[in-house]
Design an enzyme around this catalytic site. Sequence first.
Site, PDB file in Angstrom:
ATOM      1  N   CYS A 142       0.830  -1.211   0.000  1.00  6.80           N
ATOM      2  CA  CYS A 142       0.000   0.000   0.000  1.00  6.80           C
ATOM      3  C   CYS A 142       0.872   1.272   0.000  1.00  6.80           C
ATOM      4  O   CYS A 142       1.560   1.541  -0.963  1.00  6.80           O
ATOM      5  CB  CYS A 142      -0.978  -0.035   1.163  1.00  6.80           C
ATOM      6  SG  CYS A 142      -2.387   1.102   0.924  1.00  6.80           S
ATOM      7  N   HIS A 235      -4.183  -4.820   0.268  1.00 12.52           N
ATOM      8  CA  HIS A 235      -3.863  -5.412   1.567  1.00 12.52           C
ATOM      9  C   HIS A 235      -4.285  -6.889   1.594  1.00 12.52           C
ATOM     10  O   HIS A 235      -5.244  -7.253   2.283  1.00 12.52           O
ATOM     11  CB  HIS A 235      -4.592  -4.669   2.688  1.00 12.52           C
ATOM     12  CG  HIS A 235      -4.048  -3.320   2.995  1.00 12.52           C
ATOM     13  ND1 HIS A 235      -2.935  -3.132   3.794  1.00 12.52           N
ATOM     14  CD2 HIS A 235      -4.449  -2.087   2.605  1.00 12.52           C
ATOM     15  CE1 HIS A 235      -2.684  -1.836   3.890  1.00 12.52           C
ATOM     16  NE2 HIS A 235      -3.586  -1.186   3.179  1.00 12.52           N
ATOM     17  N   GLU A 237      -3.087  -9.102   3.243  1.00 14.80           N
ATOM     18  CA  GLU A 237      -2.903  -9.628   4.603  1.00 14.80           C
ATOM     19  C   GLU A 237      -4.101  -9.369   5.506  1.00 14.80           C
ATOM     20  O   GLU A 237      -4.167  -9.920   6.620  1.00 14.80           O
ATOM     21  CB  GLU A 237      -1.647  -8.988   5.231  1.00 14.80           C
ATOM     22  CG  GLU A 237      -1.814  -7.582   5.784  1.00 14.80           C
ATOM     23  CD  GLU A 237      -1.785  -6.477   4.741  1.00 14.80           C
ATOM     24  OE1 GLU A 237      -1.885  -5.294   5.122  1.00 14.80           O
ATOM     25  OE2 GLU A 237      -1.668  -6.798   3.523  1.00 14.80           O
TER      26      GLU A 237
END
Length: 305
Positions: A142, A235, A237
């Site tokens: 990001c 993202h 994750e």
Amino acid sequence: MPLRLPNQLPAIDILKRENIFVMDELRAHAQDIRPLRIVILNLMPLKITTETDLIRLLSNTPLQLDISFMKLKSHTPKNTPIEHMMMFYRDFETMRNQRFDGMIITGAPVEQLDFEQVKYWPEVKEIIMWARTHVTSTLYICWAAQAGLFLHYGIGKYNLPHKKFGIFPQKCVNQQLPIFRGFDDVFFMPHSRHAEVRREDILNVPELSIISESDESGVGMVMARGGREFYIMGHPEYAPDTLDKEYRRDRDTRDDVEVPVNYYPDNDPEKKPHVLWRAHANLLYSNWVNYYVYQETPYNIDDIK
């Protein structure tokens, strides 16, 4: 094989409850194995949440990983206890003479600022340049991806009129790349950002390759230096409830917050979110560790350059 983590890290108990095998430093030292050394520069506000999210993904590999956490000397986080930072994080200054097989640099809540306006930008710049000679492969996530592309290749970032917020389909541009081994033609990635990099800017730099993109969210992933650098605009994750927490937090403070795209069934925030990205997120991190870290890093870690 398990992950080697600092003793008493909160993520250990959380992940053990999820049946993820982790090992603290005391037990790991009894094993005669050369673990892969992974360092995480965690710039996210909720450090413990981000630690757990990343460790969860890194656990899906048969390789033993030794995880370290780096922090900035020029910034004191407001949302994480100072005791936690002192116990589990080390300043860049104390790590600059070390080498690592892999590195992850997270996003940060400063996207709407110019890079030079970020008070810790000088230290982040130094770390990004340091990674090129001290790390085999680095994942930029990001804001860190925007920062790395700007610093290394002069790629600008552009503020968006509305937050890019939700789960967006991504197309693999080159499915033959090892990073996409096992991927479907289309995969999903969470995005939560106020700025973007533009396709035409990246195509003007021969050293960069767009490896995933989306009609809805634009550039998804960029690769450089044969996989020594990956720039991820979203993202992967994120945990299943992260966007939900962000939405409710922002909705309670502002009246212009939009519901995250492709996230709630029927676009109804009262319904449990759809999880569309978890399998590919696990594959992404496993492929990175296996093909771009383990198979590329020298056995003697001091030979990384």
